[in-house]
Write a protein that holds these residues in place. Structure first.
Motif, PDB file in Angstrom:
ATOM      1  N   GLU A 156      -5.792 -17.206 -38.205  1.00  0.00           N
ATOM      2  CA  GLU A 156      -6.807 -18.181 -38.624  1.00  0.00           C
ATOM      3  C   GLU A 156      -7.392 -18.899 -37.414  1.00  0.00           C
ATOM      4  OE1 GLU A 156      -4.906 -19.048 -43.070  1.00  0.00           O
ATOM      5  OE2 GLU A 156      -4.496 -20.413 -41.387  1.00  0.00           O
ATOM      6  N   HIS A 157      -6.562 -19.160 -36.393  1.00  0.00           N
ATOM      7  CA  HIS A 157      -7.081 -19.725 -35.151  1.00  0.00           C
ATOM      8  C   HIS A 157      -8.137 -18.810 -34.548  1.00  0.00           C
ATOM      9  CE1 HIS A 157      -3.735 -22.701 -34.873  1.00  0.00           C
ATOM     10  NE2 HIS A 157      -4.618 -23.355 -34.135  1.00  0.00           N
ATOM     11  N   SER A 158      -7.849 -17.512 -34.531  1.00  0.00           N
ATOM     12  CA  SER A 158      -8.787 -16.547 -33.961  1.00  0.00           C
ATOM     13  C   SER A 158     -10.095 -16.534 -34.740  1.00  0.00           C
ATOM     14  CB  SER A 158      -8.165 -15.147 -33.952  1.00  0.00           C
ATOM     15  OG  SER A 158      -6.995 -15.111 -33.158  1.00  0.00           O
ATOM     16  N   VAL A 159      -9.991 -16.545 -36.071  1.00  0.00           N
ATOM     17  CA  VAL A 159     -11.182 -16.548 -36.914  1.00  0.00           C
ATOM     18  C   VAL A 159     -11.982 -17.826 -36.693  1.00  0.00           C
ATOM     19  CG1 VAL A 159     -12.010 -16.620 -39.307  1.00  0.00           C
ATOM     20  CG2 VAL A 159     -10.197 -15.015 -38.664  1.00  0.00           C
ATOM     21  N   LEU A 160     -11.301 -18.968 -36.630  1.00  0.00           N
ATOM     22  CA  LEU A 160     -11.989 -20.249 -36.453  1.00  0.00           C
ATOM     23  C   LEU A 160     -12.705 -20.312 -35.110  1.00  0.00           C
ATOM     24  CD1 LEU A 160     -12.684 -23.082 -37.434  1.00  0.00           C
ATOM     25  CD2 LEU A 160     -10.504 -23.872 -36.495  1.00  0.00           C
ATOM     26  N   SER A 161     -12.097 -19.792 -34.061  1.00  0.00           N
ATOM     27  CA  SER A 161     -12.745 -19.839 -32.747  1.00  0.00           C
ATOM     28  C   SER A 161     -14.036 -19.033 -32.744  1.00  0.00           C
ATOM     29  CB  SER A 161     -11.790 -19.341 -31.664  1.00  0.00           C
ATOM     30  OG  SER A 161     -11.502 -17.962 -31.831  1.00  0.00           O
ATOM     31  N   LEU A 162     -14.056 -17.896 -33.452  1.00  0.00           N
ATOM     32  CA  LEU A 162     -15.273 -17.091 -33.538  1.00  0.00           C
ATOM     33  C   LEU A 162     -16.288 -17.716 -34.482  1.00  0.00           C
ATOM     34  CD1 LEU A 162     -13.681 -13.525 -33.589  1.00  0.00           C
ATOM     35  CD2 LEU A 162     -14.757 -14.712 -31.671  1.00  0.00           C
ATOM     36  N   LEU A 163     -15.800 -18.330 -35.544  1.00  0.00           N
ATOM     37  CA  LEU A 163     -16.682 -19.070 -36.441  1.00  0.00           C
ATOM     38  C   LEU A 163     -17.351 -20.207 -35.672  1.00  0.00           C
ATOM     39  CD1 LEU A 163     -15.669 -20.056 -40.056  1.00  0.00           C
ATOM     40  CD2 LEU A 163     -16.948 -21.627 -38.621  1.00  0.00           C
ATOM     41  N   GLY A 164     -16.609 -20.783 -34.720  1.00  0.00           N
ATOM     42  CA  GLY A 164     -17.125 -21.897 -33.926  1.00  0.00           C
ATOM     43  C   GLY A 164     -18.311 -21.544 -33.054  1.00  0.00           C
ATOM     44  N   VAL A 165     -18.462 -20.279 -32.712  1.00  0.00           N
ATOM     45  CA  VAL A 165     -19.630 -19.872 -31.927  1.00  0.00           C
ATOM     46  C   VAL A 165     -20.707 -19.250 -32.804  1.00  0.00           C
ATOM     47  CG1 VAL A 165     -18.366 -19.603 -29.784  1.00  0.00           C
ATOM     48  CG2 VAL A 165     -18.558 -17.647 -31.309  1.00  0.00           C
ATOM     49  N   GLY A 166     -20.559 -19.403 -34.136  1.00  0.00           N
ATOM     50  CA  GLY A 166     -21.615 -19.037 -35.067  1.00  0.00           C
ATOM     51  C   GLY A 166     -21.613 -17.616 -35.567  1.00  0.00           C
ATOM     52  N   LEU A 167     -20.514 -16.877 -35.369  1.00  0.00           N
ATOM     53  CA  LEU A 167     -20.491 -15.498 -35.847  1.00  0.00           C
ATOM     54  C   LEU A 167     -20.372 -15.444 -37.374  1.00  0.00           C
ATOM     55  CD1 LEU A 167     -18.247 -13.584 -33.282  1.00  0.00           C
ATOM     56  CD2 LEU A 167     -20.684 -14.131 -33.185  1.00  0.00           C
ATOM     57  N   SER A 168     -20.970 -14.429 -37.962  1.00  0.00           N
ATOM     58  CA  SER A 168     -20.866 -14.203 -39.404  1.00  0.00           C
ATOM     59  C   SER A 168     -19.534 -13.538 -39.726  1.00  0.00           C
ATOM     60  CB  SER A 168     -22.006 -13.312 -39.890  1.00  0.00           C
ATOM     61  OG  SER A 168     -21.857 -11.997 -39.366  1.00  0.00           O
ATOM     62  N   ASN A 169     -19.209 -13.430 -41.016  1.00  0.00           N
ATOM     63  CA  ASN A 169     -17.974 -12.750 -41.417  1.00  0.00           C
ATOM     64  C   ASN A 169     -17.949 -11.309 -40.919  1.00  0.00           C
ATOM     65  OD1 ASN A 169     -17.177 -15.043 -42.704  1.00  0.00           O
ATOM     66  ND2 ASN A 169     -17.501 -14.295 -44.782  1.00  0.00           N
TER      67      ASN A 169
END
Length: 216
Positions: A156-169
Protein backbone atom coordinates in the motif's frame (compact mmCIF):
# COMPACT_ATOMS: atom_id res chain seq x y z
CA UNK A 1 -17.87 14.73 -20.68
CA UNK A 2 -19.64 17.82 -19.34
CA UNK A 3 -18.38 21.40 -19.64
CA UNK A 4 -19.90 23.87 -17.17
CA UNK A 5 -19.14 27.59 -17.26
CA UNK A 6 -21.44 30.60 -17.10
CA UNK A 7 -19.61 32.34 -19.98
CA UNK A 8 -20.68 31.02 -23.38
CA UNK A 9 -17.44 32.15 -25.03
CA UNK A 10 -15.38 30.23 -22.48
CA UNK A 11 -17.49 27.10 -22.97
CA UNK A 12 -17.04 27.39 -26.72
CA UNK A 13 -13.28 27.76 -26.35
CA UNK A 14 -12.98 24.81 -23.98
CA UNK A 15 -15.12 22.63 -26.21
CA UNK A 16 -12.97 23.59 -29.21
CA UNK A 17 -9.84 22.46 -27.35
CA UNK A 18 -11.46 19.21 -26.28
CA UNK A 19 -12.65 18.58 -29.84
CA UNK A 20 -8.99 18.30 -30.92
CA UNK A 21 -8.84 14.96 -29.13
CA UNK A 22 -10.91 12.24 -30.83
CA UNK A 23 -11.01 10.26 -27.58
CA UNK A 24 -12.98 13.01 -25.81
CA UNK A 25 -16.67 13.64 -26.45
CA UNK A 26 -18.56 16.54 -24.89
CA UNK A 27 -22.07 15.22 -24.24
CA UNK A 28 -23.47 18.26 -22.42
CA UNK A 29 -22.85 21.88 -21.46
CA UNK A 30 -24.17 23.88 -18.50
CA UNK A 31 -24.22 27.57 -17.62
CA UNK A 32 -24.55 27.25 -13.85
CA UNK A 33 -23.77 24.83 -11.05
CA UNK A 34 -27.26 23.48 -10.57
CA UNK A 35 -27.61 22.81 -14.30
CA UNK A 36 -24.24 21.04 -14.17
CA UNK A 37 -25.49 18.64 -11.49
CA UNK A 38 -28.68 18.00 -13.46
CA UNK A 39 -26.67 17.38 -16.64
CA UNK A 40 -24.42 14.89 -14.85
CA UNK A 41 -27.50 13.13 -13.49
CA UNK A 42 -28.96 12.90 -17.02
CA UNK A 43 -25.87 12.06 -19.09
CA UNK A 44 -23.57 10.34 -16.52
CA UNK A 45 -20.32 11.57 -18.13
CA UNK A 46 -17.00 10.18 -16.95
CA UNK A 47 -15.70 13.71 -16.29
CA UNK A 48 -17.34 17.02 -15.42
CA UNK A 49 -15.23 20.11 -16.08
CA UNK A 50 -16.68 22.79 -13.80
CA UNK A 51 -15.91 26.48 -13.33
CA UNK A 52 -15.77 27.66 -9.73
CA UNK A 53 -17.73 30.92 -9.89
CA UNK A 54 -21.15 30.30 -11.41
CA UNK A 55 -24.72 31.44 -10.62
CA UNK A 56 -27.40 29.49 -8.72
CA UNK A 57 -24.78 27.07 -7.34
CA UNK A 58 -21.04 27.64 -7.43
CA UNK A 59 -18.72 25.03 -8.89
CA UNK A 60 -17.38 23.85 -5.56
CA UNK A 61 -20.87 23.15 -4.24
CA UNK A 62 -21.71 21.42 -7.54
CA UNK A 63 -18.56 19.28 -7.28
CA UNK A 64 -19.47 18.29 -3.73
CA UNK A 65 -22.97 17.24 -4.80
CA UNK A 66 -21.66 15.30 -7.80
CA UNK A 67 -19.11 13.55 -5.58
CA UNK A 68 -21.78 12.67 -3.03
CA UNK A 69 -24.65 11.70 -5.33
CA UNK A 70 -22.97 10.68 -8.61
CA UNK A 71 -19.53 9.34 -7.67
CA UNK A 72 -18.94 7.64 -11.02
CA UNK A 73 -18.37 11.11 -12.51
CA UNK A 74 -15.03 12.69 -11.63
CA UNK A 75 -14.96 16.48 -11.32
CA UNK A 76 -12.19 18.77 -12.53
CA UNK A 77 -12.27 22.42 -11.47
CA UNK A 78 -11.37 24.94 -14.19
CA UNK A 79 -10.98 28.53 -13.07
CA UNK A 80 -9.13 31.80 -13.42
CA UNK A 81 -8.66 31.83 -9.67
CA UNK A 82 -5.60 30.11 -8.19
CA UNK A 83 -5.82 31.29 -4.59
CA UNK A 84 -4.98 28.67 -2.00
CA UNK A 85 -8.44 28.92 -0.44
CA UNK A 86 -10.11 27.92 -3.71
CA UNK A 87 -7.67 25.05 -4.18
CA UNK A 88 -8.26 23.71 -0.66
CA UNK A 89 -12.04 24.06 -0.90
CA UNK A 90 -12.12 22.36 -4.30
CA UNK A 91 -10.09 19.41 -3.08
CA UNK A 92 -12.21 19.06 0.05
CA UNK A 93 -15.32 19.05 -2.17
CA UNK A 94 -14.17 15.79 -3.74
CA UNK A 95 -12.77 17.20 -6.98
CA UNK A 96 -10.23 14.96 -8.70
CA UNK A 97 -8.41 17.77 -10.49
CA UNK A 98 -7.78 21.49 -10.57
CA UNK A 99 -6.80 23.46 -13.69
CA UNK A 100 -6.35 27.16 -14.37
CA UNK A 101 -7.81 28.81 -17.46
CA UNK A 102 -4.41 30.37 -18.11
CA UNK A 103 -2.80 26.91 -18.37
CA UNK A 104 -1.53 25.53 -21.65
CA UNK A 105 -4.40 23.77 -23.52
CA UNK A 106 -2.35 20.57 -23.38
CA UNK A 107 -2.78 20.64 -19.59
CA UNK A 108 -6.55 20.56 -20.09
CA UNK A 109 -6.35 17.47 -22.28
CA UNK A 110 -3.85 15.78 -19.98
CA UNK A 111 -5.99 16.50 -16.93
CA UNK A 112 -9.17 15.15 -18.51
CA UNK A 113 -7.44 11.94 -19.59
CA UNK A 114 -5.79 11.45 -16.19
CA UNK A 115 -9.02 11.88 -14.26
CA UNK A 116 -11.05 9.78 -16.72
CA UNK A 117 -8.53 6.97 -16.18
CA UNK A 118 -9.12 7.10 -12.43
CA UNK A 119 -6.19 9.32 -11.55
CA UNK A 120 -5.90 12.77 -10.03
CA UNK A 121 -4.51 15.87 -11.73
CA UNK A 122 -3.29 19.24 -10.56
CA UNK A 123 -1.89 21.67 -13.10
CA UNK A 124 1.81 22.39 -12.50
CA UNK A 125 1.11 25.84 -11.05
CA UNK A 126 -1.51 24.47 -8.67
CA UNK A 127 0.76 21.59 -7.67
CA UNK A 128 3.53 24.10 -6.96
CA UNK A 129 1.21 26.01 -4.61
CA UNK A 130 0.22 22.82 -2.80
CA UNK A 131 3.82 21.64 -2.44
CA UNK A 132 4.92 25.09 -1.28
CA UNK A 133 2.16 25.03 1.33
CA UNK A 134 3.32 21.64 2.59
CA UNK A 135 6.90 22.88 2.78
CA UNK A 136 5.80 25.95 4.74
CA UNK A 137 3.06 24.52 6.93
CA UNK A 138 3.63 20.77 6.75
CA UNK A 139 5.17 18.52 9.38
CA UNK A 140 8.62 19.23 10.75
CA UNK A 141 11.15 16.50 10.04
CA UNK A 142 10.74 13.62 12.47
CA UNK A 143 7.24 14.61 13.56
CA UNK A 144 4.42 12.09 13.62
CA UNK A 145 2.54 12.09 10.32
CA UNK A 146 -0.85 13.72 10.24
CA UNK A 147 -2.14 10.74 8.27
CA UNK A 148 -1.57 7.22 9.72
CA UNK A 149 0.61 5.96 6.87
CA UNK A 150 2.28 3.62 9.35
CA UNK A 151 -0.91 1.52 9.24
CA UNK A 152 -0.39 0.78 5.52
CA UNK A 153 1.19 -2.41 4.27
CA UNK A 154 4.42 -2.28 2.26
CA UNK A 155 2.46 -2.75 -0.97
CA UNK A 156 0.00 0.00 0.00
CA UNK A 157 2.96 2.32 0.63
CA UNK A 158 4.16 1.61 -2.90
CA UNK A 159 0.71 2.26 -4.37
CA UNK A 160 0.31 5.49 -2.37
CA UNK A 161 3.68 6.85 -3.48
CA UNK A 162 2.72 6.36 -7.14
CA UNK A 163 -0.75 7.75 -6.52
CA UNK A 164 1.04 10.77 -5.03
CA UNK A 165 2.59 11.62 -8.38
CA UNK A 166 -0.78 11.38 -10.13
CA UNK A 167 -0.62 7.96 -11.77
CA UNK A 168 -3.87 6.21 -12.67
CA UNK A 169 -4.75 2.69 -11.50
CA UNK A 170 -3.67 1.28 -14.86
CA UNK A 171 -0.33 3.08 -14.72
CA UNK A 172 0.27 1.94 -11.13
CA UNK A 173 -0.61 -1.63 -12.13
CA UNK A 174 1.94 -1.52 -14.94
CA UNK A 175 4.63 -0.03 -12.70
CA UNK A 176 4.10 -2.58 -9.92
CA UNK A 177 3.32 -5.57 -12.18
CA UNK A 178 -0.17 -5.98 -10.75
CA UNK A 179 -3.61 -6.34 -12.30
CA UNK A 180 -5.68 -3.17 -12.29
CA UNK A 181 -8.38 -4.69 -10.06
CA UNK A 182 -5.78 -5.36 -7.37
CA UNK A 183 -4.59 -1.76 -7.51
CA UNK A 184 -8.18 -0.56 -7.20
CA UNK A 185 -8.59 -2.68 -4.08
CA UNK A 186 -5.37 -1.27 -2.63
CA UNK A 187 -6.51 2.29 -3.33
CA UNK A 188 -9.83 1.66 -1.57
CA UNK A 189 -7.98 0.23 1.43
CA UNK A 190 -5.63 3.22 1.48
CA UNK A 191 -8.50 5.72 1.46
CA UNK A 192 -10.13 3.91 4.36
CA UNK A 193 -6.97 3.63 6.45
CA UNK A 194 -5.95 7.25 5.89
CA UNK A 195 -9.46 8.57 6.48
CA UNK A 196 -9.47 10.56 3.23
CA UNK A 197 -12.29 10.87 0.73
CA UNK A 198 -10.59 10.71 -2.64
CA UNK A 199 -7.38 10.20 -4.59
CA UNK A 200 -6.35 13.85 -4.45
CA UNK A 201 -6.52 13.89 -0.65
CA UNK A 202 -4.57 10.62 -0.60
CA UNK A 203 -1.96 12.14 -2.92
CA UNK A 204 -1.61 15.12 -0.59
CA UNK A 205 -1.22 12.70 2.32
CA UNK A 206 1.61 11.03 0.40
CA UNK A 207 3.37 14.38 0.02
CA UNK A 208 2.73 15.39 3.62
CA UNK A 209 4.06 12.08 4.92
CA UNK A 210 7.24 12.22 2.88
CA UNK A 211 6.44 9.31 0.55
CA UNK A 212 6.85 11.67 -2.41
CA UNK A 213 9.64 14.21 -2.63
CA UNK A 214 9.53 17.33 -4.80
CA UNK A 215 12.00 17.42 -7.65
CA UNK A 216 14.68 20.00 -6.91
Amino acid sequence: MLVADDEAMVRAGVCAILARDPAIEVVAEAADGLAAVEAVREHRPAVALVDIRMPRMDGIAAAARIYRELPDTATVMLTTFGEDDFIARALRSGASGFLLKADDPRELLAGVHAVAAGGAYLSPRVAARVISGLRTHGMPVGAAPHHPVNTLTEREHSVLSLLGVGLSNAEIATRLHLVEGTVKAHVSAILGKLGVRNRVEAALAAWESGLVSPVR
